[in-house]
Design a protein around this motif. Structure first.
Motif, PDB file in Angstrom:
ATOM      1  N   ASP A  56       0.935  -1.259  -0.094  1.00  0.00           N
ATOM      2  CA  ASP A  56       0.007   0.114   0.075  1.00  0.00           C
ATOM      3  C   ASP A  56       0.968   1.185   0.063  1.00  0.00           C
ATOM      4  OD1 ASP A  56      -1.610   2.117   0.467  1.00  0.00           O
ATOM      5  OD2 ASP A  56      -2.907   1.041   1.906  1.00  0.00           O
ATOM      6  N   PRO A  57       1.131   1.857  -1.002  1.00  0.00           N
ATOM      7  CA  PRO A  57       2.029   2.994  -1.247  1.00  0.00           C
ATOM      8  C   PRO A  57       1.532   4.080  -0.187  1.00  0.00           C
ATOM      9  CG  PRO A  57       1.042   2.698  -3.557  1.00  0.00           C
ATOM     10  CD  PRO A  57       0.415   1.682  -2.463  1.00  0.00           C
ATOM     11  N   GLY A  58       0.335   4.302  -0.376  1.00  0.00           N
ATOM     12  CA  GLY A  58      -0.366   5.596   0.564  1.00  0.00           C
ATOM     13  C   GLY A  58      -0.008   5.318   1.868  1.00  0.00           C
ATOM     14  N   LEU A  59      -0.010   4.215   2.531  1.00  0.00           N
ATOM     15  CA  LEU A  59       0.180   3.997   3.908  1.00  0.00           C
ATOM     16  C   LEU A  59       1.602   3.998   3.914  1.00  0.00           C
ATOM     17  CD1 LEU A  59      -1.815   3.083   6.025  1.00  0.00           C
ATOM     18  CD2 LEU A  59      -0.983   0.690   5.683  1.00  0.00           C
ATOM     19  N   PHE A  60       2.333   3.545   3.130  1.00  0.00           N
ATOM     20  CA  PHE A  60       3.858   3.553   3.421  1.00  0.00           C
ATOM     21  C   PHE A  60       4.550   5.112   3.598  1.00  0.00           C
ATOM     22  CE2 PHE A  60       7.922   4.131   1.112  1.00  0.00           C
ATOM     23  CZ  PHE A  60       8.957   3.399   1.776  1.00  0.00           C
ATOM     24  N   LEU A  61       3.712   5.864   2.445  1.00  0.00           N
ATOM     25  CA  LEU A  61       4.400   7.068   2.159  1.00  0.00           C
ATOM     26  C   LEU A  61       3.864   8.131   3.602  1.00  0.00           C
ATOM     27  CD1 LEU A  61       3.809   8.372  -1.472  1.00  0.00           C
ATOM     28  CD2 LEU A  61       6.020   7.787  -0.129  1.00  0.00           C
ATOM     29  N   ASN A  62       2.567   7.939   4.113  1.00  0.00           N
ATOM     30  CA  ASN A  62       2.065   8.691   5.232  1.00  0.00           C
ATOM     31  C   ASN A  62       2.849   8.239   6.464  1.00  0.00           C
ATOM     32  OD1 ASN A  62      -0.412  10.341   4.877  1.00  0.00           O
ATOM     33  ND2 ASN A  62      -1.095   8.568   3.947  1.00  0.00           N
ATOM     34  N   GLY A  63       3.515   7.036   6.313  1.00  0.00           N
ATOM     35  CA  GLY A  63       4.093   6.545   7.541  1.00  0.00           C
ATOM     36  C   GLY A  63       5.754   6.652   7.837  1.00  0.00           C
ATOM     37  N   ILE A  64       5.960   7.350   6.646  1.00  0.00           N
ATOM     38  CA  ILE A  64       7.488   7.228   6.503  1.00  0.00           C
ATOM     39  C   ILE A  64       8.377   7.967   7.681  1.00  0.00           C
ATOM     40  CG2 ILE A  64       7.933   9.772   5.660  1.00  0.00           C
ATOM     41  CD1 ILE A  64       9.141   6.404   3.970  1.00  0.00           C
ATOM     42  N   ALA A  65       7.807   8.798   8.351  1.00  0.00           N
ATOM     43  CA  ALA A  65       8.638   9.197   9.918  1.00  0.00           C
ATOM     44  C   ALA A  65       8.858   8.114  10.785  1.00  0.00           C
ATOM     45  CB  ALA A  65       7.538  10.324  10.361  1.00  0.00           C
ATOM     46  N   ASP A  66       8.214   6.887  10.549  1.00  0.00           N
ATOM     47  CA  ASP A  66       8.723   5.822  11.426  1.00  0.00           C
ATOM     48  C   ASP A  66       9.930   5.188  10.708  1.00  0.00           C
ATOM     49  OD1 ASP A  66       6.518   6.111  12.712  1.00  0.00           O
ATOM     50  OD2 ASP A  66       5.063   4.735  11.813  1.00  0.00           O
ATOM     51  N   ARG A  67      10.186   5.583   9.764  1.00  0.00           N
ATOM     52  CA  ARG A  67      11.463   4.681   9.159  1.00  0.00           C
ATOM     53  C   ARG A  67      12.706   5.661   8.814  1.00  0.00           C
ATOM     54  NH1 ARG A  67       9.891   0.040   5.691  1.00  0.00           N
ATOM     55  NH2 ARG A  67       7.392  -0.096   5.990  1.00  0.00           N
TER      56      ARG A  67
END
Ligand SMILES: O=C(O)CCC(=O)C(=O)O
Ligand SMILES: [Fe+2]
Length: 270
Positions: A56-67
């Motif tokens: 899920d690209p949207g979920l990944f980009l939204n959560g990038i601060a975790d990585r």
């Protein structure tokens, strides 16, 4: 200036909306092109992170601060921008997302910024903010427009704001009062007039960069990802950003090419 308007009603309505609001917000005209750009961004982000490409690209980009830690954000961003601008198909795809609207609002003979910008704003990060400004205040031609395209849903402080034309007209007569004060003072005084534009993924924003605009610390729970790129009519006046260096013609029509290449015959008029 006075002029006779021969534009069809539908095009005139679009133009009036741009003049009144200072922007057009519309669904991507080529959704596949937008999805392909988002896929490239996700793939490059994963290459930098050395992680598998997510489902899920949207979920990944939204959560990038975790990585990505904040102190590595700029290196990360530069890697992704480099990859975006190295892909020859990406600028045509970017243009395709708003082609009809650009043609109607700007011109059918366009030049486009040679490099597309990417902005990544993590929640509560104050390191990459753009305080209130109009691009014309720092050397952009008033004939330029900005095509701003989000890669995630952008809303409230995760998005950007614009001062509408009516309030901008007031500010411009008032500007001398702010000569020795900061952008923050300006922003505070016009705070009530600022329009925060909610822009879901799948849409684009085309805005008048002569109007004051900017962003603030993202107080929403997810990271903002947005791209921006300038367009103008090829034959409109240039300011600091020059044709050939910053801008490149992308839709010259044959009669203009003929005209540009034309030399009067030797000895003509001598
Ligand atoms: O992305 C933003 O918040 C502001 C962008 C901007 O100032 C611009 O593209 O001219
Ligand atoms: Fe700007």
């Amino acid at each position: 200036m006075p002029y006779t308007d021969f534009l069809p009603a539908e095009e005139r309505a679009l133009g009036e909306a741009f003049l009144k609001d200072g922007y057009i917000l519309a669904p991507a005209e080529d959704r596949d092109a937008l999805d392909a750009i988002r896929d490239l961004v996700v793939t490059e982000a994963c290459r930098w992170l050395e992680c598998p490409v997510p489902a899920d690209p949207g979920l990944f980009l939204n959560g990038i601060a975790d990585r990505v830690p904040v102190d590595r954000l700029n290196a990360f961003r530069l890697h992704v921008i480099g990859a975006m601008n190295a892909a020859p198909w990406l600028r045509p795809a970017y243009y395709a997302i708003a082609r009809r609207t650009l043609e109607r609002v700007v011109s059918n003979e366009l030049c486009m910024q040679r490099r597309i910008n990417l902005s990544i704003q993590m929640p509560d990060d104050d390191s990459s903010l753009l305080p209130i400004h109009a691009d014309t205040w720092s050397g952009d031609s008033p004939f330029e427009v900005v095509l701003w395209i989000p890669l995630v849903d952008c809303y409230r402080t995760k998005s950007m704001y614009l001062l509408p034309p009516a309030a901008t007209a007031r500010l411009e007569t008032d500007m001398h009062r702010f000569a020795s004060r900061s952008a923050d003072d300006l922003c505070r005084e016009y705070d009530r007039d600022l329009v925060w534009i909610d822009i879901p993924y799948g849409s684009f924003l085309l805005f008048n960069q002569n109007l004051p605009h900017g962003n603030r610390v993202n107080r929403e729970p997810h990271t903002r990802w947005s791209m921006n790129c300038r367009f103008k009519g090829v034959f409109t006046p240039y300011a600091d950003k020059r044709l050939g260096e910053f801008f490149e013609p992308i839709t010259l029509r044959p009669a203009s090419r003929v005209g540009l290449d034309y030399d009067y015959p030797e000895g003509f008029g001598a």
